[in-house]
Design a protein around this motif. Structure first.
Motif, PDB file in Angstrom:
ATOM      1  N   GLU A   1       0.825  -1.210   0.000  1.00  0.00           N
ATOM      2  CA  GLU A   1       0.000   0.000   0.000  1.00  0.00           C
ATOM      3  C   GLU A   1       0.856   1.256   0.000  1.00  0.00           C
ATOM      4  O   GLU A   1       0.577   2.218  -0.729  1.00  0.00           O
ATOM      5  N   ALA A   2       1.920   1.258   0.790  1.00  0.00           N
ATOM      6  CA  ALA A   2       2.803   2.426   0.831  1.00  0.00           C
ATOM      7  C   ALA A   2       3.516   2.631  -0.500  1.00  0.00           C
ATOM      8  O   ALA A   2       3.682   3.764  -0.961  1.00  0.00           O
ATOM      9  N   ALA A   3       3.931   1.521  -1.132  1.00  0.00           N
ATOM     10  CA  ALA A   3       4.672   1.632  -2.386  1.00  0.00           C
ATOM     11  C   ALA A   3       3.778   2.009  -3.555  1.00  0.00           C
ATOM     12  O   ALA A   3       4.174   2.809  -4.416  1.00  0.00           O
ATOM     13  N   ILE A   4       2.565   1.464  -3.598  1.00  0.00           N
ATOM     14  CA  ILE A   4       1.670   1.704  -4.731  1.00  0.00           C
ATOM     15  C   ILE A   4       0.699   2.837  -4.431  1.00  0.00           C
ATOM     16  O   ILE A   4       0.633   3.828  -5.157  1.00  0.00           O
ATOM     17  N   GLY A   5      -0.083   2.713  -3.357  1.00  0.00           N
ATOM     18  CA  GLY A   5      -1.097   3.713  -3.056  1.00  0.00           C
ATOM     19  C   GLY A   5      -0.521   5.078  -2.738  1.00  0.00           C
ATOM     20  O   GLY A   5      -1.020   6.105  -3.199  1.00  0.00           O
ATOM     21  N   GLY A   6       0.543   5.110  -1.939  1.00  0.00           N
ATOM     22  CA  GLY A   6       1.121   6.385  -1.564  1.00  0.00           C
ATOM     23  C   GLY A   6       2.337   6.776  -2.361  1.00  0.00           C
ATOM     24  O   GLY A   6       2.804   7.910  -2.266  1.00  0.00           O
ATOM     25  N   GLY A   7       2.873   5.849  -3.174  1.00  0.00           N
ATOM     26  CA  GLY A   7       4.100   6.128  -3.901  1.00  0.00           C
ATOM     27  C   GLY A   7       3.898   6.231  -5.396  1.00  0.00           C
ATOM     28  O   GLY A   7       3.622   7.310  -5.936  1.00  0.00           O
ATOM     29  N   LEU A   8       4.001   5.090  -6.088  1.00  0.00           N
ATOM     30  CA  LEU A   8       3.934   5.102  -7.539  1.00  0.00           C
ATOM     31  C   LEU A   8       2.566   5.540  -8.048  1.00  0.00           C
ATOM     32  O   LEU A   8       2.480   6.289  -9.034  1.00  0.00           O
ATOM     33  N   GLY A   9       1.513   5.100  -7.386  1.00  0.00           N
ATOM     34  CA  GLY A   9       0.174   5.549  -7.786  1.00  0.00           C
ATOM     35  C   GLY A   9       0.017   7.054  -7.643  1.00  0.00           C
ATOM     36  O   GLY A   9      -0.623   7.712  -8.467  1.00  0.00           O
ATOM     37  N   GLY A  10       0.604   7.614  -6.595  1.00  0.00           N
ATOM     38  CA  GLY A  10       0.544   9.057  -6.413  1.00  0.00           C
ATOM     39  C   GLY A  10       1.275   9.800  -7.510  1.00  0.00           C
ATOM     40  O   GLY A  10       0.825  10.864  -7.961  1.00  0.00           O
ATOM     41  N   VAL A  11       2.408   9.250  -7.969  1.00  0.00           N
ATOM     42  CA  VAL A  11       3.151   9.886  -9.062  1.00  0.00           C
ATOM     43  C   VAL A  11       2.319   9.885 -10.338  1.00  0.00           C
ATOM     44  O   VAL A  11       2.288  10.881 -11.087  1.00  0.00           O
ATOM     45  N   VAL A  12       1.615   8.793 -10.616  1.00  0.00           N
ATOM     46  CA  VAL A  12       0.755   8.726 -11.798  1.00  0.00           C
ATOM     47  C   VAL A  12      -0.329   9.794 -11.728  1.00  0.00           C
ATOM     48  O   VAL A  12      -0.598  10.521 -12.701  1.00  0.00           O
ATOM     49  N   LEU A  13      -0.980   9.907 -10.571  1.00  0.00           N
ATOM     50  CA  LEU A  13      -2.057  10.885 -10.418  1.00  0.00           C
ATOM     51  C   LEU A  13      -1.537  12.315 -10.485  1.00  0.00           C
ATOM     52  O   LEU A  13      -2.193  13.200 -11.040  1.00  0.00           O
ATOM     53  N   LEU A  14      -0.351  12.560  -9.925  1.00  0.00           N
ATOM     54  CA  LEU A  14       0.226  13.901 -10.013  1.00  0.00           C
ATOM     55  C   LEU A  14       0.537  14.267 -11.470  1.00  0.00           C
ATOM     56  O   LEU A  14       0.306  15.407 -11.900  1.00  0.00           O
ATOM     57  N   GLY A  15       1.044  13.304 -12.227  1.00  0.00           N
ATOM     58  CA  GLY A  15       1.291  13.556 -13.642  1.00  0.00           C
ATOM     59  C   GLY A  15       0.007  13.825 -14.408  1.00  0.00           C
ATOM     60  O   GLY A  15      -0.050  14.725 -15.255  1.00  0.00           O
ATOM     61  N   ALA A  16      -1.046  13.056 -14.092  1.00  0.00           N
ATOM     62  CA  ALA A  16      -2.336  13.285 -14.751  1.00  0.00           C
ATOM     63  C   ALA A  16      -2.914  14.642 -14.374  1.00  0.00           C
ATOM     64  O   ALA A  16      -3.470  15.361 -15.218  1.00  0.00           O
ATOM     65  N   ALA A  17      -2.786  15.013 -13.097  1.00  0.00           N
ATOM     66  CA  ALA A  17      -3.287  16.316 -12.658  1.00  0.00           C
ATOM     67  C   ALA A  17      -2.548  17.458 -13.348  1.00  0.00           C
ATOM     68  O   ALA A  17      -3.146  18.480 -13.699  1.00  0.00           O
ATOM     69  N   ALA A  18      -1.233  17.287 -13.547  1.00  0.00           N
ATOM     70  CA  ALA A  18      -0.461  18.321 -14.226  1.00  0.00           C
ATOM     71  C   ALA A  18      -0.897  18.472 -15.679  1.00  0.00           C
ATOM     72  O   ALA A  18      -0.988  19.592 -16.200  1.00  0.00           O
ATOM     73  N   ARG A  19      -1.212  17.376 -16.341  1.00  0.00           N
ATOM     74  CA  ARG A  19      -1.651  17.447 -17.738  1.00  0.00           C
ATOM     75  C   ARG A  19      -3.055  18.009 -17.854  1.00  0.00           C
ATOM     76  O   ARG A  19      -3.412  18.603 -18.881  1.00  0.00           O
ATOM     77  N   LEU A  20      -3.875  17.813 -16.835  1.00  0.00           N
ATOM     78  CA  LEU A  20      -5.254  18.306 -16.879  1.00  0.00           C
ATOM     79  C   LEU A  20      -5.385  19.733 -16.362  1.00  0.00           C
ATOM     80  O   LEU A  20      -6.486  20.288 -16.402  1.00  0.00           O
TER      81      LEU A  20
END
Length: 313
Positions: free
Chosen positions: A58-77
């Motif tokens: 959970e820490a690696a995916i939910g709070g780590g890599l998944g967060g990076v994906v969402l931050l990148g999507a938020a930046a593009r949107l």
């Protein structure tokens, strides 16, 4: 009331409040940051429940890599979001809230109506755990009792990267994912990209190796390796590999491919598919985990990098 109970009540209240705030906040970037914090707090809850393996994931995916994906999507949107003035109507928001509350209530009722003691196959799993030679019960379940599920999860990761690559334009197909990152060679990011990866690689390999007997495993170790790889790419010290590279595709299929070969070996020379010979169970499982470590690390990194956007040159 003990201090531990007070801490757990406070933690539950903070998690629920943060979840509601993440859903209600109108700004995408703020919601993303709230989701990342939510994932880290949920990992802490799993630790309190003595599920350390789940907490690491959970820490690696939910709070780590998944967060990076969402931050990148938020930046593009961000640009399109600023031009969008349409908001969901009150009826839509109330319907979503009622539906969410109904699902939460149904889950609570289902948990409260479970028989006591709850039906479980844990005694059977424990009694046969010695056949694999692995002392970690989670690894036993994932690699033996639920070996088919674990293999199919790696196939899903492979299908996910194929789906992401399929979003590339015809001109960029076979090229490098994402944009070429540039950073100050004397800045903090470049300094961290030179300092952390050596230690991170050792930690990722250790998490894989200790997963045989203690909390850890290929997925958690792979997430750590993917994070180190992405850090180097974001600092501009390395570039993403072209997707037409044969060694890259070989790594992507090595995990599920070796899993399938071992499974077919059990079907041809043993009693069933994925039936490990007792004398070779632990070496076979460790071999599969090593291959999966490489596949998971590469797949997660490429998923975050996105679809090919530029030529290999």
């Amino acid at each position: 009331m003990s201090i531990a109970t007070v801490f757990e009540i406070a933690l539950a209240a903070v998690v629920l409040g943060l979840a509601i705030w993440t859903i209600a906040v109108p700004d995408t970037y703020s919601a993303t940051v709230g989701f990342i914090a939510y994932g880290l707090l949920v990992a802490l809850i799993w630790v309190r429940l003595d599920a350390v393996d789940v907490a690491l994931t959970e820490a690696a995916i939910g709070g780590g890599l998944g967060g990076v994906v969402l931050l990148g999507a938020a930046a593009r949107l961000r640009d399109t979001e600023a031009m969008t003035t349409e908001a969901p109507s009150l009826i839509v928001r109330l319907s979503a809230a009622i539906l969410s509350a109904s699902i939460a209530a149904a889950l609570a009722v289902a948990i409260l109506l479970l028989p006591d003691p709850a039906p479980t196959l844990a005694p059977e799993v424990v009694s046969n755990s010695g056949a694999t030679g692995m002392a970690n019960p989670v690894t036993n379940v994932l690699m033996a009792f639920r070996g088919m599920d674990t293999m199919l999860e790696k196939v899903v990761l492979l299908l996910a990267i194929v789906g992401v690559w399929s979003l590339a334009s015809d001109q960029a197909w076979g090229g490098r994912p994402g944009l070429r990152h540039q950073a100050d060679p004397n800045g903090v990011l470049a300094f961290l990209a030179r300092l952390l990866p050596p230690a991170g690689i050792v930690v990722g390999i250790y998490i894989l190796w200790t997963g045989a007997d203690h909390p850890g495993g290929a997925f958690q170790g792979g997430a750590v390796l993917a994070s180190m790889w992405l850090l180097v790419i974001m600092a501009g010290l390395a570039d993403t590999p072209p997707v037409r590279s044969r060694w890259l595709r070989l790594i992507l299929v090595s995990g599920p491919g070796l899993f399938l070969v071992v499974g077919l070996g059990g079907l041809c020379f043993g009693p069933a598919f994925l039936a490990y010979p007792v004398a070779f169970a632990k070496p076979l499982i460790l071999g599969i985990e090593v291959a999966m470590l490489l596949t998971i690390a590469t797949t997660l990194g490429l998923l975050l990098a996105g679809a090919p956007e530029r030529s290999a040159e």
